[in-house]
Write an enzyme that holds these catalytic residues in place. Structure first.
Site, PDB file in Angstrom:
ATOM      1  N   LYS A   1       0.844  -1.200   0.000  1.00 28.99           N
ATOM      2  CA  LYS A   1       0.000   0.000   0.000  1.00 28.99           C
ATOM      3  C   LYS A   1       0.877   1.247   0.000  1.00 28.99           C
ATOM      4  O   LYS A   1       0.619   2.209  -0.729  1.00 28.99           O
ATOM      5  CB  LYS A   1      -0.932  -0.013   1.219  1.00 28.99           C
ATOM      6  CG  LYS A   1      -2.034  -1.070   1.099  1.00 28.99           C
ATOM      7  CD  LYS A   1      -2.769  -1.294   2.407  1.00 28.99           C
ATOM      8  CE  LYS A   1      -3.690  -2.505   2.284  1.00 28.99           C
ATOM      9  NZ  LYS A   1      -4.295  -2.919   3.551  1.00 28.99           N
TER      10      LYS A   1
ATOM     11  N   GLN B   1      -3.926  -1.713   9.990  1.00 28.10           N
ATOM     12  CA  GLN B   1      -3.904  -3.048   9.393  1.00 28.10           C
ATOM     13  C   GLN B   1      -4.411  -4.077  10.405  1.00 28.10           C
ATOM     14  O   GLN B   1      -3.895  -4.180  11.515  1.00 28.10           O
ATOM     15  CB  GLN B   1      -2.476  -3.387   8.934  1.00 28.10           C
ATOM     16  CG  GLN B   1      -2.366  -4.698   8.185  1.00 28.10           C
ATOM     17  CD  GLN B   1      -3.075  -4.705   6.837  1.00 28.10           C
ATOM     18  OE1 GLN B   1      -3.035  -3.725   6.094  1.00 28.10           O
ATOM     19  NE2 GLN B   1      -3.752  -5.794   6.522  1.00 28.10           N
TER      20      GLN B   1
ATOM     21  N   ASP C   1     -10.437   2.973   4.491  1.00 26.76           N
ATOM     22  CA  ASP C   1     -10.851   1.571   4.400  1.00 26.76           C
ATOM     23  C   ASP C   1     -12.376   1.467   4.374  1.00 26.76           C
ATOM     24  O   ASP C   1     -12.922   0.425   4.033  1.00 26.76           O
ATOM     25  CB  ASP C   1     -10.329   0.793   5.618  1.00 26.76           C
ATOM     26  CG  ASP C   1      -9.207  -0.160   5.244  1.00 26.76           C
ATOM     27  OD1 ASP C   1      -8.997  -0.366   4.038  1.00 26.76           O
ATOM     28  OD2 ASP C   1      -8.561  -0.691   6.161  1.00 26.76           O
TER      29      ASP C   1
END
Ligand code: NAP
Length: 284
Positions: free
Chosen positions: A54, A98, A121
């Site tokens: 990412k 994460q 997200d």
């Protein structure tokens, strides 16, 4: 094979190139580059690889990357403090924690501290609520990727029968909400659904997000349907999806492969979200 293959790798590259061009125009207009902050707690190799990918993708499109890799024994209060600090940092457009986090840290609870405007997200309860109510907000990346694949193949949404197999907060529910927002008639299936093959056979658009290797067979598919396979299953035969590709590709009109279908779209849509978050923060 009669179905047209949906090339997720190529479409993800297109999206990334578009984001790169938009970031260039954005910074040329005198704005700070959009920035993505990632938080990784612990040293799980798979999570470390996802986060590194990412961050690398951010740099490639001209965004700022703020990588926070914390030791596995970091106390929860420390991660909370970092999220608050990043929430107040104007250089940070998006924050991503994460998951999964180590056992002593309540990762899902921590994500609720991320402000909706920086929730790239799209998984916090506020973002889920905005999606459910059809209000503007950041949408989860993988479900947005599913929609983008369908859009770029000009799949007709209005009035189409869409069947989503899987009801997770991560994929199934948001995909269903996005399809509904496009005026599909949506059915959500799960492990207690009766006669799943018959329900799937109604679908003009079939999305499988189950996590069971090759569960959806060719004779579950309506001829000409668009079939999106979100599943990623590691088997002795390699990586396979939730759809039995060989038999499904003989019946479907459009189909995603695994790998190379939905998978590459997730990071591309995360980058798009980060750009959108930066623009929204600047009131554009
Ligand atoms: P999940 O949280 O495990 O949810 C699976 C869903 O499938 C549940 O709703 C479950 O029903 C349903 N299900 C399980 N067995 C079933 C059966 N026999 N018949 C009908 N429904 C059944 O999984 P997820 O996080 O949504 O992920 C789904 C798949 O997508 C996984 O393979 C995952 O690796 C993959 N994935 C890919 C990406 C990507 O491409 N970037 C991103 C995320 C996930 P119940 O609710 O009744 O238990």
């Amino acid at each position: 094979m009669t179905a047209t293959l949906i090339d997720g790798k190529a479409i993800a590259q297109q999206v990334r190139a578009e984001v790169r061009a938009e970031v260039e125009a954005w910074t040329a207009g005198g704005h700070h580059p959009p920035g993505l902050a990632t938080i990784l707690v612990g040293d799980d190799p798979a999570s470390a690889m996802y986060v590194a990918n990412k961050q690398k993708a951010c740099v490639e499109v001209g965004m700022g990357g703020f990588s926070h890799d914390l030791p596995a024994d970091t106390p929860q209060s420390e991660v909370e403090r970092l999220i608050r600090e990043l929430s107040d940092d104007d250089r940070v457009s998006g924050i991503l924690l994460q998951l999964p986090t180590p056992d002593h840290i309540d990762g899902p609870r921590l994500t609720t501290l991320i402000p909706a405007g920086k929730d790239v997200d799209g998984l916090t309860p506020v973002s889920a609520g905005l999606l459910a109510k059809g209000l503007p907000g950041l949408r989860p990346a993988t479900p947005s990727g599913v929609m983008e694949l369908l859009r770029r193949h000009d799949v007709e949404f209005v009035g189409a029968e869409a069947v989503v197999v899987g009801r997770s907060d991560l994929v199934g529910k948001p995909v269903a909400a996005l399809l509904l927002a496009e005026h599909c008639t949506v059915t959500i299936c799960h492990s207690r659904t009766r006669d799943l093959p018959a329900v799937c056979r109604r679908a003009d658009i079939l999305v499988a997000a189950v996590g069971r290797p090759q569960m959806v067979k060719g004779d579950w598919i309506k001829p000409g349907a668009a079939v999106i396979d979100v599943g990623i299953n590691r088997t002795d035969a390699g990586l396979v999806g939730d759809v039995e590709f060989e038999s499904a590709a003989e019946v479907a009109g459009l189909i995603t492969p695994v790998p190379g279908g939905v998978g590459p779209m997730t990071i591309a849509m995360l980058l798009r979200n980060t750009l959108e978050a930066a623009k929204a923060a600047a009131g554009v």
